[in-house]
Design an enzyme around this catalytic site. Sequence first.
Site, mmCIF file in Angstrom:
data_model
loop_
_atom_site.group_PDB
_atom_site.id
_atom_site.type_symbol
_atom_site.label_atom_id
_atom_site.label_comp_id
_atom_site.label_asym_id
_atom_site.label_seq_id
_atom_site.Cartn_x
_atom_site.Cartn_y
_atom_site.Cartn_z
ATOM 1 N N SER A 257 0.783 -1.240 0.000
ATOM 2 C CA SER A 257 0.000 0.000 0.000
ATOM 3 C C SER A 257 0.815 1.290 0.000
ATOM 4 C CB SER A 257 -0.949 0.015 1.199
ATOM 5 O OG SER A 257 -0.248 0.055 2.420
ATOM 6 N N LYS A 302 -5.848 4.413 8.443
ATOM 7 C CA LYS A 302 -4.757 5.199 7.880
ATOM 8 C C LYS A 302 -5.058 6.694 7.913
ATOM 9 C CE LYS A 302 -2.819 1.488 5.134
ATOM 10 N NZ LYS A 302 -2.335 1.012 3.834
#
Length: 363
Positions: A257, A302
């Site tokens: 990611s 996140k």
Amino acid sequence: MPRRTATMLASTLMLIALLCAGVLIPVPYAEMSPGPTVNTLGDHGGEPVLQISGRKTYTTSGHLNMTTVRVTSADYRMNLVEAVYGWLAHDNKVVPHDTLYPDGKTEEQSTQENAEEFSQSQESAKVAALKELDIPVTSWVIVSTVVKGSPAEGRLHAGDVIKAVDGTAVKEPGDVAKLVTKHKPGEKVVFRIVPAKDQAAAEKANKTATKTQDVTITTATSDDSGEKRAIVGISAGTDHTFPFTIDIKLADVGGPSAGLMFALGIYDKLTPGSLTGGEFVAGTGTIDDAGKVGPIGGIEMKTVGARSQGAQYFLTPAENCAAAAKDTPSGLRLVKVNTIDDALDALKDIRGGDTADLPKCTK
């Protein structure tokens, strides 16, 4: 004993029993929580995250932070009390254990898989950034993995360069499977390869490997749930040669990611001026060699982690936008991106203070 006292005692004992059960009874869940963020333009563990040699680099400023998610280990057994607490906690997320560790995957297997994905994301980030700068990158198709017990075991090896299958030149990893599955199980397929050791020797000498050999393999029948097809038991990937050295120094991080943020960090260091204009930008997203940005897991964690560190803008994969927009931390602006070009356009607007028309994430 008075009835009231007996009732209170029974209720207390019942409550104690329920609490004990809640602590002792394991439940099939795992927990995700915000992990650390790291500025790809800065240092981590005492050394620069991005180290480039053999090419002129430029001073950078601001933040291009990659973000992470903490997860409980594969062998951790959450109890009912912890699960309830996690469900109630705003910044944590409780998910079925199999979501993070499918098919009984062990901690070691998960760590290895994440390490491989992280390594691949670094390679793709380098390729995407250099392509964006029109810097040539040499690429070729390789044997990425060989399945134990498969027909290819001992015949092909990780790192072998696949030049052709049955005489047809291979240009993309997907070409390999297409050519193999033209056969019926039990038929022979011929791979023309450059052995991994010869390729490595040529690269070390800064030469092109020319020695090839043909390897004949008898195909087997696939054992997955789909339509039965011919297989040899390998996965194909891509390897690259870069015109200068780009090292990404970041330990204890896994998964794909961070690809987008690595690509942007590399681009920033190779171009004059500041890509962020000194602003604090964070983000996430996988990236492929062509610069396409893909979705990731744990987007809600996140964004929380990024905002807690001071991020004002968050580059968000388009496919994650709806989930991220449901509960965006106060003071954080989500910016939707589909490609590295989208991200660069957004950063141009951010550093120029022209943020009114930044692509938005909506629920």
